[in-house]
Design a protein around this motif. Structure first.
Motif, PDB file in Angstrom:
ATOM      1  N   UNK A   1       1.831   8.566 -18.995  1.00  0.00           N
ATOM      2  CA  UNK A   1       1.041   7.407 -18.551  1.00  0.00           C
ATOM      3  C   UNK A   1       1.120   6.280 -19.569  1.00  0.00           C
ATOM      4  N   UNK A   2       1.001   6.622 -20.844  1.00  0.00           N
ATOM      5  CA  UNK A   2       1.087   5.614 -21.900  1.00  0.00           C
ATOM      6  C   UNK A   2       2.471   4.987 -21.923  1.00  0.00           C
ATOM      7  N   UNK A   3       3.512   5.800 -21.749  1.00  0.00           N
ATOM      8  CA  UNK A   3       4.877   5.264 -21.708  1.00  0.00           C
ATOM      9  C   UNK A   3       5.058   4.321 -20.524  1.00  0.00           C
ATOM     10  N   UNK A   4       4.472   4.673 -19.400  1.00  0.00           N
ATOM     11  CA  UNK A   4       4.601   3.854 -18.191  1.00  0.00           C
ATOM     12  C   UNK A   4       3.916   2.503 -18.339  1.00  0.00           C
TER      13      UNK A   4
ATOM     14  N   UNK B   1       4.565  20.521  -9.002  1.00  0.00           N
ATOM     15  CA  UNK B   1       3.498  20.456  -7.990  1.00  0.00           C
ATOM     16  C   UNK B   1       2.357  19.527  -8.405  1.00  0.00           C
ATOM     17  N   UNK B   2       1.896  19.657  -9.657  1.00  0.00           N
ATOM     18  CA  UNK B   2       0.695  18.933 -10.078  1.00  0.00           C
ATOM     19  C   UNK B   2       0.972  17.635 -10.827  1.00  0.00           C
ATOM     20  N   UNK B   3       1.946  17.677 -11.752  1.00  0.00           N
ATOM     21  CA  UNK B   3       2.154  16.529 -12.643  1.00  0.00           C
ATOM     22  C   UNK B   3       2.409  15.216 -11.905  1.00  0.00           C
ATOM     23  N   UNK B   4       3.225  15.205 -10.834  1.00  0.00           N
ATOM     24  CA  UNK B   4       3.436  13.915 -10.147  1.00  0.00           C
ATOM     25  C   UNK B   4       2.137  13.256  -9.701  1.00  0.00           C
TER      26      UNK B   4
ATOM     27  N   UNK C   1      -2.385   9.454 -10.614  1.00  0.00           N
ATOM     28  CA  UNK C   1      -3.819   9.231 -10.782  1.00  0.00           C
ATOM     29  C   UNK C   1      -4.125   8.686 -12.170  1.00  0.00           C
ATOM     30  N   UNK C   2      -3.412   9.198 -13.187  1.00  0.00           N
ATOM     31  CA  UNK C   2      -3.637   8.733 -14.554  1.00  0.00           C
ATOM     32  C   UNK C   2      -3.300   7.264 -14.736  1.00  0.00           C
TER      33      UNK C   2
ATOM     34  N   UNK D   1       8.844   6.786  -7.241  1.00  0.00           N
ATOM     35  CA  UNK D   1       9.679   6.839  -8.446  1.00  0.00           C
ATOM     36  C   UNK D   1       8.889   7.394  -9.626  1.00  0.00           C
ATOM     37  N   UNK D   2       7.655   6.960  -9.765  1.00  0.00           N
ATOM     38  CA  UNK D   2       6.794   7.439 -10.843  1.00  0.00           C
ATOM     39  C   UNK D   2       6.579   8.944 -10.744  1.00  0.00           C
ATOM     40  N   UNK D   3       6.335   9.435  -9.532  1.00  0.00           N
ATOM     41  CA  UNK D   3       6.075  10.852  -9.325  1.00  0.00           C
ATOM     42  C   UNK D   3       7.320  11.694  -9.609  1.00  0.00           C
TER      43      UNK D   3
END
Length: 228
Positions: free
Chosen positions: A67-70, A208-211, A216-217, A160-162
């Motif tokens: 999230x910080x990198x994004x 499954x979860x991280x995307x 959300x983050x 793309x983010x996911x």
């Protein structure tokens, strides 16, 4: 001159995005908690495969660093990863201090079982504390690097983010599992099931979860920044 420097420092602190501030606090806490939780291995029902419980805190570290990198850039995300060693170091030093301080008379006389359990668990955590930083540094820097490289020059959307988050997390967490389990537990017991379970669990949870957690983050950080 000193007043001018102090004013600049205060202005810089005030200008820090609220989302970055909150995630930095969470990041430091998760680095310590991951090492503590790692002492317990939990079963992956309905199989006999096992996974060290620190995985849950570590996946949050992946989400926060991505999230910080994004939102704030790869350079800052890598800096956060490196500074994550500070709470780890302080926690390990405090643990050694507490272990070497004499227990109170009341605890020795009336809560001997509690004292023995505390010392038995935490005195054997040194391998976990040693293995954690090695796996932590390699995997999280790799996660930030892969996540940022997949981004390229295009901003991309939610999908793309996911996808980037899932791929970066799955690859980096597989590497993390091999490093951590080998350094922390090799020679203590047969690590085959734990290692296989760890890799499968982290890859599966990454896909499954991280995307969704990263999506959300990022949304939550943007909301925090907008409300500042």
């Amino acid at each position: 001159m000193s007043d001018a420097i102090a004013n600049e420092t205060r202005l810089a602190a005030a200008a820090m995005p609220r989302g970055l501030f909150v995630y930095t606090l969470l990041y430091g806490g998760m680095t310590v908690l991951a090492g503590v939780l790692a002492y317990k291995q939990v079963q992956l029902y309905p199989t006999d495969l096992a996974v060290e419980a620190g995985i849950f805190a570590f996946l949050l570290l992946v989400v926060i660093s991505s999230t910080i990198a994004q939102l704030y850039g790869e350079k800052l995300a890598k800096r956060i990863v490196w500074w994550g060693f500070v709470p780890l170091l302080i926690a390990s030093l405090l643990m050694q201090l507490v272990l070497n301080l004499p227990a109170s008379t009341e605890m020795v006389e009336f809560r001997g079982d509690d004292l023995a359990a505390f010392e038995r668990v935490h005195a054997t955590l040194w391998r976990v504390w040693m293995a954690g930083p090695a796996a932590y540094l390699v995997s999280l820097l790799l996660n930030v690097w892969i996540f940022s490289r997949l981004r390229g020059s295009a901003e991309g959307g939610t999908v793309s983010l996911m996808v980037r988050g899932a791929i970066a997390s799955a690859l980096s967490q597989a590497i993390d599992s091999v490093i951590f389990v080998t350094l922390a537990f090799y020679g203590l017991f047969d690590i085959t099931n734990l290692l296989i379970g760890q890799v499968l669990a982290k890859v599966a949870l990454s896909l499954v979860l991280v995307p969704f957690l990263i999506t959300a983050g990022v949304a939550f950080a943007k909301r925090l920044d907008a409300s500042a």
